[in-house]
Design a protein around this motif. Sequence first.
Motif, mmCIF file in Angstrom:
data_model
loop_
_atom_site.group_PDB
_atom_site.id
_atom_site.type_symbol
_atom_site.label_atom_id
_atom_site.label_comp_id
_atom_site.label_asym_id
_atom_site.label_seq_id
_atom_site.Cartn_x
_atom_site.Cartn_y
_atom_site.Cartn_z
ATOM 1 N N CYS A 184 0.840 -1.196 0.000
ATOM 2 C CA CYS A 184 0.000 0.000 0.000
ATOM 3 C C CYS A 184 0.881 1.254 0.000
ATOM 4 O O CYS A 184 2.055 1.200 0.357
ATOM 5 C CB CYS A 184 -0.895 -0.025 1.239
ATOM 6 N N CYS A 244 0.850 3.370 2.138
ATOM 7 C CA CYS A 244 1.235 3.662 3.525
ATOM 8 C C CYS A 244 2.329 2.727 4.025
ATOM 9 O O CYS A 244 2.838 2.905 5.132
ATOM 10 C CB CYS A 244 0.022 3.559 4.450
ATOM 11 N N TYR A 281 1.895 -0.659 4.244
ATOM 12 C CA TYR A 281 1.304 -1.957 4.585
ATOM 13 C C TYR A 281 1.488 -2.909 3.409
ATOM 14 O O TYR A 281 1.319 -2.526 2.257
ATOM 15 C CB TYR A 281 -0.187 -1.781 4.885
ATOM 16 N N CYS A 308 -7.192 -1.115 2.546
ATOM 17 C CA CYS A 308 -6.033 -1.262 3.430
ATOM 18 C C CYS A 308 -6.478 -1.199 4.885
ATOM 19 O O CYS A 308 -7.150 -0.243 5.292
ATOM 20 C CB CYS A 308 -5.015 -0.150 3.138
ATOM 21 N N LEU A 366 -4.772 -0.579 7.404
ATOM 22 C CA LEU A 366 -4.056 0.460 8.152
ATOM 23 C C LEU A 366 -4.558 1.859 7.839
ATOM 24 O O LEU A 366 -4.813 2.664 8.727
ATOM 25 C CB LEU A 366 -2.552 0.389 7.859
ATOM 26 N N CYS A 367 -4.687 2.157 6.535
ATOM 27 C CA CYS A 367 -5.008 3.542 6.173
ATOM 28 C C CYS A 367 -6.313 3.681 5.399
ATOM 29 O O CYS A 367 -6.763 4.793 5.137
ATOM 30 C CB CYS A 367 -3.858 4.163 5.373
ATOM 31 N N ALA A 396 -6.932 2.868 2.305
ATOM 32 C CA ALA A 396 -6.787 3.107 0.868
ATOM 33 C C ALA A 396 -7.418 1.969 0.071
ATOM 34 O O ALA A 396 -7.388 0.810 0.495
ATOM 35 C CB ALA A 396 -5.309 3.232 0.504
HETATM 36 ZN ZN LIG Z 1 -2.475 1.630 3.548
#
Ligand SMILES: [Zn+2]
Length: 78
Positions: free
Chosen positions: A32, A34, A36, A64, A66-67, A69
């Motif tokens: 990703c 970010c 990840y 994603c 984590l973020c 996306a």
């Molecule tokens: Zn991400």
Amino acid sequence: MTVSRISETKKADKPNNYFLILKGAKMDKYECICGYVYDPAKGDVDNGVNPGTAFADLPADWVCPLCGATQDNFKKLD
Ligand SMILES: [Zn+2]
């Protein structure tokens, strides 16, 4: 005389990713924006993605973890 039972075994109900695990196909990792990394061998169990799920086979609404996306923000890792 030989009676083939192949047609019966073929009907066995297995998840799509079962074959991907066996073949090791399409198991590319994707990163990703970010940082990840989606690893198909691990999946994303927290979000209902079973280990062995190729990136291409992720649910359309998977993002994603984590973020947040969307999948088009991921790049394939070599
Ligand atoms: Zn991400």
